[in-house]
Design an enzyme around this catalytic site. Structure first.
Site, mmCIF file in Angstrom:
data_model
loop_
_atom_site.group_PDB
_atom_site.id
_atom_site.type_symbol
_atom_site.label_atom_id
_atom_site.label_comp_id
_atom_site.label_asym_id
_atom_site.label_seq_id
_atom_site.Cartn_x
_atom_site.Cartn_y
_atom_site.Cartn_z
ATOM 1 C CG ASP A 124 -2.092 40.517 0.609
ATOM 2 O OD1 ASP A 124 -2.008 39.931 -0.502
ATOM 3 O OD2 ASP A 124 -1.871 39.675 1.164
ATOM 4 C CG ASP B 109 0.204 33.168 -1.544
ATOM 5 O OD1 ASP B 109 -0.389 33.872 -2.141
ATOM 6 O OD2 ASP B 109 -0.733 32.969 -0.370
HETATM 7 C C1 GLA Z 1 -2.243 36.314 1.152
HETATM 8 C C2 GLA Z 1 -0.632 36.757 -0.019
HETATM 9 C C3 GLA Z 1 -0.241 35.841 1.401
HETATM 10 C C4 GLA Z 1 -0.003 35.697 2.570
HETATM 11 C C5 GLA Z 1 -1.008 35.841 2.960
HETATM 12 C C6 GLA Z 1 -1.384 36.415 5.099
HETATM 13 O O1 GLA Z 1 -2.362 35.009 0.537
HETATM 14 O O2 GLA Z 1 -0.812 36.479 -1.123
HETATM 15 O O3 GLA Z 1 1.528 36.162 1.242
HETATM 16 O O4 GLA Z 1 0.754 37.081 2.730
HETATM 17 O O5 GLA Z 1 -2.580 36.707 2.169
HETATM 18 O O6 GLA Z 1 -2.781 36.101 4.875
#
Ligand code: GLA
Length: 743
Positions: A187, A256
């Site tokens: 990430d 997301d």
């Molecule tokens: C970000 C990513 C998600 C997830 C969260 C975890 O938002 O885009 O897919 O991995 O972090 O904290």
């Protein structure tokens, strides 16, 4: 800092992003300021990467000739994970047969570790959540024939606030290889940007370093790069994707997808949103290098069958990774069969490895076409609107070779029909018809036919329609009959109409009037259905079905009459974990605290005043409502004045249009937005703070993350001298309105 507090901080920064979105991750915290980086260094004692220019191991080996498939806990469980959760879902992947169909990688997302590294600098699995450690999870997955995926972050900490790989890239890569990890999702929260460098350079350097470190382990580890998601819509976005395709195998490039706690509407709009940013990126993808628009939500609550089939169809046509995020141990047979549709999976996993493209775009629909290795095309007719409609394209437009006969295999119904070129279907709202189109013919195949409903008149719940049956095949239809249907309480002028014969390329039409009971307040969509049955020469009996939508919009008698979503809960009785129906202001299960509001003078029925404007706070018990369900809907309101004042707050960062309709039929509009309920300066969109409460409620009880939870006032102008009849609220379910007043 707790994970949640950290996430709030991220949310707080979204407002500065050029691409604020209520769906998703808070992309804007992508770059810690240099001061932030210095703080991190001072407190964390981190050794930052050298100032050397971005060094990428290019190109990273092609470890995923077809898009990765598997399962990840994030959008369903968030941080609420454990060894048992992960392994139970892994077992369900195997027992449901999904693993055998390709869903073979099980990834443990954020929050698997403790908040500090061990003395030797190694990451430490959370001993409560993962009592046997992560290598054990990997062993168990491998014993089931599955692959082991893990989550980390390129920055100083993960998005959930756990230690990031910054300064430990090689050490973490080595640890993952030792644990026999097969897939890394890296990430991009909290990435420090050194002075004089661009964010693009800083990300490139870190992701390149991890690429090299993974290579150096000698273990083939599929590398999922999240960097582009932190640049969505910005000028560097495509550049970041282009280097992501060199250093890794796939990349998240936008927001997301919605979490399980989101409303039905929120989930569907998030699927559409992710589709919309992903679909134009086909040029940046190549075989073995994949755009990743995030998880498949099949199995999650509140989505319809049409919606989950749409997501599966669109993701497959876009050659997206197929990564389920749901509780597979409880998923319905329907959801499992959507995920497990072999024909659709075959489109996604096709050896040609190319993302499909839009070949026709219209108001509320898209037609996509994906070239397949054997010369076929996957053609998706996607109805993104809220009403059924007939979507039409042609074999030529979809990129098929010239010819006069094509076979259309509907990959959901499994029926094959034959067309001379037109590809059409009546597609329900939110649904996608997915064909595999093959240039050629076969004996005794039904001709491709389609129904089209065209509204010719009527008002309210009375509507008149032309219903056409078109024959797009090479064989004529004989003895065609149309059966019409409507829900109980509705009347149709005809329920069974003879259409006679239809020649190839021709159509036959019936006229029908539908009359329903008086419409209820709000937007109501009522389906009417038509099923045509006919004989098609040697192919025998055939049939086709099509839908129309009767849409009525009736204002609610008042704002309160439309309330149905909870914004306030009682400290003493927080909603049970996972029971978001009783306390969910922010879509994540958190709500205002009745006690904290009361301490600020906000009680049911209280008069709240600011700058000469007075609102009455809804006289509803804690645990009842704000008006999220009213997004885009109209309410009846009377009065006249210069401004219409709203009391509200946002669980997002959006503004929307308010439409005021006056008694003389004229209208005026104005833009309404509120600051986020917490975490911001509180002046966004020109709003003023009306009240500040000291804490919120979460599914685990009251919590204070060091910020106030506010209510704001904001206004739109009114046309002087006119009397209001109705007010249409912004079509944005992040905007919560508690009260309205005319000034
Ligand atoms: C970000 C990513 C998600 C997830 C969260 C975890 O938002 O885009 O897919 O991995 O972090 O904290």
């Amino acid at each position: 800092m707790s994970g949640r507090a950290h996430r709030e901080h991220r949310t707080a920064t979204v407002r500065t992003s050029p691409n604020p979105t209520r769906h998703g991750p808070s992309r804007a915290l992508r770059a810690l300021s240099v001061a932030g980086a210095a703080t991190a260094l001072a407190f964390g004692g981190l050794a930052g990467p050298s100032a050397a220019p971005a060094a990428a191991a290019t190109p990273y080996p092609n470890l995923t000739p077809t898009p990765p498939m598997g399962w990840n806990n994030w959008s369903y469980y968030g941080c609420d994970i454990s060894e048992e959760t992960v392994l139970a879902n892994a077992r369900a992947l195997v027992s449901s047969g999904l693993a055998a169909k390709g869903y073979d990688t099980v990834t443990t997302d954020d929050c698997w570790m403790t908040h500090t590294r061990a003395a030797d600098g190694n990451l430490v699995p959370d001993p409560t959540r993962f009592p046997h450690g992560m290598a054990y999870v990997g062993e168990q997955l491998h014993a089931m024939g599955l692959k082991f995926g893990i989550y980390e972050d390129a920055g100083t900490s993960t998005c959930g606030g756990y230690p990031g790989s910054y300064g430990h890239i090689k050490q973490d890569a080595d640890l993952f290889a030792k644990w026999k990890v097969d897939y890394l999702k890296l990430d991009g929260c909290n990435v420090p940007v050194p002075a004089g460098q661009s964010a693009d350079d800083a990300y490139h350097k870190l992701y390149g370093d991890m690429s090299q470190a993974l290579l150096d382990t000698g273990r083939p580890i599929v590398y999922s790069v999240s960097a582009p998601a932190y640049f969505e819509g910005e000028k560097d976005w495509h550049h970041v994707i282009s280097w992501s395709a060199e250093v890794g195998n796939l990349w998240r490039e936008g927001a997301d997808v919605a979490m399980e706690s989101s409303s039905a509407r929120g989930k569907w709009s998030s699927i559409k949103y992710n589709y919309t940013y992903n679909v134009p990126l086909a040029d940046l993808q190549s075989p073995g290098r994949w755009n990743d628009p995030d998880f498949l939500l099949a199995g999650q609550s509140r989505l319809t069958g049409d919606e989950i089939r749409s997501q599966m169809s669109l993701w497959s046509v876009m050659a997206a990774p197929l990564i389920s995020s749901t509780d597979l141990t409880k998923a319905s047979p329907d959801a499992l069969s959507v995920l497990g549709n072999k024909d659709v999976i075959a489109v996604d996993q096709d050896a040609k490895g190319l993302q499909g493209r839009i070949v026709r775009h219209g108001d509320g629909y898209d037609v996509l076409s994906k070239p397949l290795a054997n010369g076929d095309r996957a053609v998706a007719l996607f109805n993104s609107s809220d009403e059924a409609r007939t979507i039409t394209t042609t074999a030529a437009e979809a990129g098929l070779p010239d010819g006069n006969s094509y076979l259309l295999k509907d990959l959901w119904s499994k029926e094959t029909t034959r067309t001379t070129g037109t590809i059409a279907a009546d597609v329900p709202a939110h649904a996608t018809v997915l064909y595999r189109v093959h240039a050629g013919s076969a004996p005794r195949v039904q001709p491709a036919t389609a129904i089209t409903w065209t509204r010719t008149g009527g008002e309210g719940t009375t509507s008149t329609w032309k219903v056409a049956l078109a024959d797009h095949g090479p064989t004529g239809l004989t003895g065609a009959r149309l059966k019409l249907g409507a829900p109980d309480g509705w009347n149709l002028s005809d329920s069974d109409v003879s259409l006679g014969n239809v020649r190839p390329g021709g159509s036959a039409t019936a006229t029908v009037t539908a009359k329903g009971p008086d419409a209820k307040p709000g937007t109501t969509v009522t389906p009417l259905t038509a099923t045509a049955r006919y004989r098609a020469g040697g192919a025998g009996e055939g049939s086709v079905t099509g839908q129309a939508s009767v849409v009525t919009e009736v204002p609610y008698p008042s704002l309160e009459a439309a309330f149905n979503n909870v914004g306030v809960t009682n400290d003493a009785a927080p909603p049970a974990e996972g029971n978001y129906t009783t306390g969910n202001f922010d879509g994540g299960g958190d709500s205002y605290s009745a006690q904290a509001l009361a301490a600020a003078g906000v009680t049911p029925g209280a008069e709240l005043a600011k700058d000469g404007v007075t609102w009455t706070f809804p006289a509803a018990k804690p645990g009842t409502p704000d008006n999220v369900a009213l997004a885009g809907q109209s309410i009846t309101l009377t009065g006249s004045g210069s401004k219409l004042w709203f009391l509200g707050a946002e669980a997002g960062f959006v503004s929307g249009q308010v439409k005021v309709t006056y008694t003389d039929g004229t209208t005026s509009t104005g833009s309404l937005g509120f600051p986020n309920w917490c975490c911001t300066a509180g002046t966004e969109y020109g709003a003023t703070t009306v009240a500040t409460s000291g804490h919120r409620n979460t599914p685990n009880g009251p919590a204070n993350f060091g910020i106030g939870y506010k209510l704001f006032g904001n206004s739109v102008p009114l046309t002087a001298g006119k009397t209001i009849r109705t007010v249409t609220l912004p079509d944005a379910d992040a905007i919560h309105v508690f009260a309205v007043t005319v000034q």
